[in-house]
Enzyme design. Structure first.
Site, PDB file in Angstrom:
ATOM      1  N   LYS A   1      -2.876  -2.310   7.667  1.00  9.40           N
ATOM      2  CA  LYS A   1      -4.338  -2.382   7.622  1.00  9.40           C
ATOM      3  C   LYS A   1      -4.842  -3.787   7.908  1.00  9.40           C
ATOM      4  CE  LYS A   1      -8.155  -1.272   4.471  1.00  9.40           C
ATOM      5  NZ  LYS A   1      -8.488  -0.782   3.110  1.00  9.40           N
TER       6      LYS A   1
ATOM      7  N   TYR B   1      -9.942  -8.986  -8.365  1.00  5.10           N
ATOM      8  CA  TYR B   1      -8.777  -8.927  -9.236  1.00  5.10           C
ATOM      9  C   TYR B   1      -8.560 -10.260  -9.957  1.00  5.10           C
ATOM     10  CZ  TYR B   1      -7.837  -4.907  -6.244  1.00  5.10           C
ATOM     11  OH  TYR B   1      -7.947  -3.734  -5.554  1.00  5.10           O
TER      12      TYR B   1
ATOM     13  N   HIS C   1      -2.560   2.748  -5.582  1.00  2.10           N
ATOM     14  CA  HIS C   1      -3.087   1.400  -5.372  1.00  2.10           C
ATOM     15  C   HIS C   1      -2.886   0.509  -6.594  1.00  2.10           C
ATOM     16  CE1 HIS C   1      -5.622  -1.602  -3.416  1.00  2.10           C
ATOM     17  NE2 HIS C   1      -6.297  -1.733  -4.532  1.00  2.10           N
TER      18      HIS C   1
ATOM     19  N   ARG D   1       0.867  -1.178   0.000  1.00  2.00           N
ATOM     20  CA  ARG D   1       0.000   0.000   0.000  1.00  2.00           C
ATOM     21  C   ARG D   1       0.906   1.231   0.000  1.00  2.00           C
ATOM     22  NH1 ARG D   1      -2.098  -3.627   3.574  1.00  2.00           N
ATOM     23  NH2 ARG D   1      -4.203  -4.375   3.113  1.00  2.00           N
TER      24      ARG D   1
ATOM     25  N   HIS E   1      -3.417 -10.239   2.823  1.00  2.00           N
ATOM     26  CA  HIS E   1      -4.859 -10.426   2.989  1.00  2.00           C
ATOM     27  C   HIS E   1      -5.142 -11.695   3.794  1.00  2.00           C
ATOM     28  CE1 HIS E   1      -5.251  -7.685  -0.601  1.00  2.00           C
ATOM     29  NE2 HIS E   1      -6.195  -7.216   0.192  1.00  2.00           N
TER      30      HIS E   1
ATOM     31  N   ARG F   1      -0.212  -2.334  -6.169  1.00  2.00           N
ATOM     32  CA  ARG F   1      -0.684  -3.479  -5.388  1.00  2.00           C
ATOM     33  C   ARG F   1      -1.676  -4.313  -6.208  1.00  2.00           C
ATOM     34  NH1 ARG F   1      -1.188  -5.275  -0.059  1.00  2.00           N
ATOM     35  NH2 ARG F   1      -3.258  -5.909   0.660  1.00  2.00           N
TER      36      ARG F   1
END
Length: 314
Positions: free
Chosen positions: A183, A298, A263, A156, A289, A266
């Site tokens: 995050k 994606y 972004h 990020r 994630h 990423r």
């Protein structure tokens, strides 16, 4: 900003604001660990310098969030709300951060930002190679390393500009980045991201080595601003600067810059890896994630032309 808020700000002197901040620090110092305390103090200082005050109101806090929605990451705004809440509860004050208005404002910001991120174009591998081709000079060395590392690490913007020299470790097979709280790692456990030497002529690890050799640092921020005269500053690059660099390079190779953002790096790694047949759990190992849910969009787009029904019949 409401008239009552403006009147309050006009009537409170700078000395009173400093004294108010000092009270916060006194309570926080007694209750929290030094690292957490430092974050709270920084958050409160930002809120107060904007014109906020304690005790505050749901309206003022919501205004603060709205003003900074396009300037700060949702995770940063959430942390600011936690700090404002702590400033109230540490003094036995009713916290306005628990109000429906503040919660709804924060939810709305997160939803809008998430939508914007999903809509940006990913920087795919071929795009990336074109973007870094021909970059020269001090700024060119920096941008080349930033783009390649940002893509390879699926970072990020905040993670990329937050990288410190102490976070990186060159090993036999490439580079290991020791990433702290992010995050997807709200407990602050940290994780390691491996970036191997590339098989081709364009290598993120070598690009970073070239940049570090040029700036000759042994501590501090890895990615730093470069003035128009080529002077390297000591501060960290801003998150907005990452987006600008991506847009500039997208435009330079004939792409629509408005469709790209920070972004995009990423998103590009996720999409490119999915196109190459990399498993979702290996992609998540790189991105951090916790589940496939956030990757599905994606991956779904990346596989539109793989085993396409039309290809089988035409």
């Amino acid at each position: 900003m409401s008239s009552s808020h403006s009147i309050y700000c006009n009537n409170v002197s700078k000395v009173q604001l400093i004294a108010l901040k000092s009270d916060f620090e006194k309570y926080i110092h007694a209750a929290l660990a030094s690292s957490t305390r430092s974050s709270y103090q920084s958050d409160l200082a930002h809120f107060i310098s904007w014109g906020g005050h304690i005790p505050s109101t749901p309206e003022i806090i919501s205004q603060y969030l709205a003003v900074h929605a396009d300037l700060l990451a949702p995770a940063t705004l959430s942390r600011r709300v936690v700090s404002i809440n702590r400033a109230h509860t540490s003094q036995n004050l009713l916290s306005p951060t628990k109000s429906d208005l503040v919660k709804a404002t924060l939810r709305g910001i997160k939803r809008i930002v998430s939508t914007k991120q999903r809509q940006v174009e990913p920087v795919l591998k071929n795009n990336l190679l074109d973007m870094v081709a021909g970059l020269e000079g001090v700024k060119g060395y920096r941008d080349r390393a930033l783009l390649l590392i940002g893509f390879a690490g699926a970072f990020r913007r905040s993670e990329l500009v937050g990288l410190q020299y102490s976070d990186i470790e060159f090993v036999e097979h490439g580079l290991v980045v020791h990433l702290g709280k992010s995050k997807t790692d709200q407990q602050g456990e940290g994780r390691k991201i491996a970036i191997p030497y590339a098989r081709g002529s364009v290598c993120p690890v070598l690009a970073l080595k070239d940049w570090l050799k040029l700036i000759e640092i042994s501590e501090g921020a890895v990615f730093r601003p470069v003035t128009r005269h080529g002077r390297i500053e000591t501060s960290a690059l801003s998150t907005q600067a990452v987006a600008i660099i991506v847009k500039e390079r997208a435009k330079a190779i004939g792409l629509d810059a408005s469709k790209f953002s920070g972004h995009s790096l990423r998103a590009g790694l996720v999409t490119s890896a999915a196109q190459a047949g990399v498993s979702s759990w290996k992609i998540r190992q790189q991105t951090g994630h916790k589940s496939d849910a956030m990757l599905n969009r994606y991956i779904r787009d990346a596989k539109l032309f793989i085993d396409n029904a039309v290809s089988a019949i035409l």
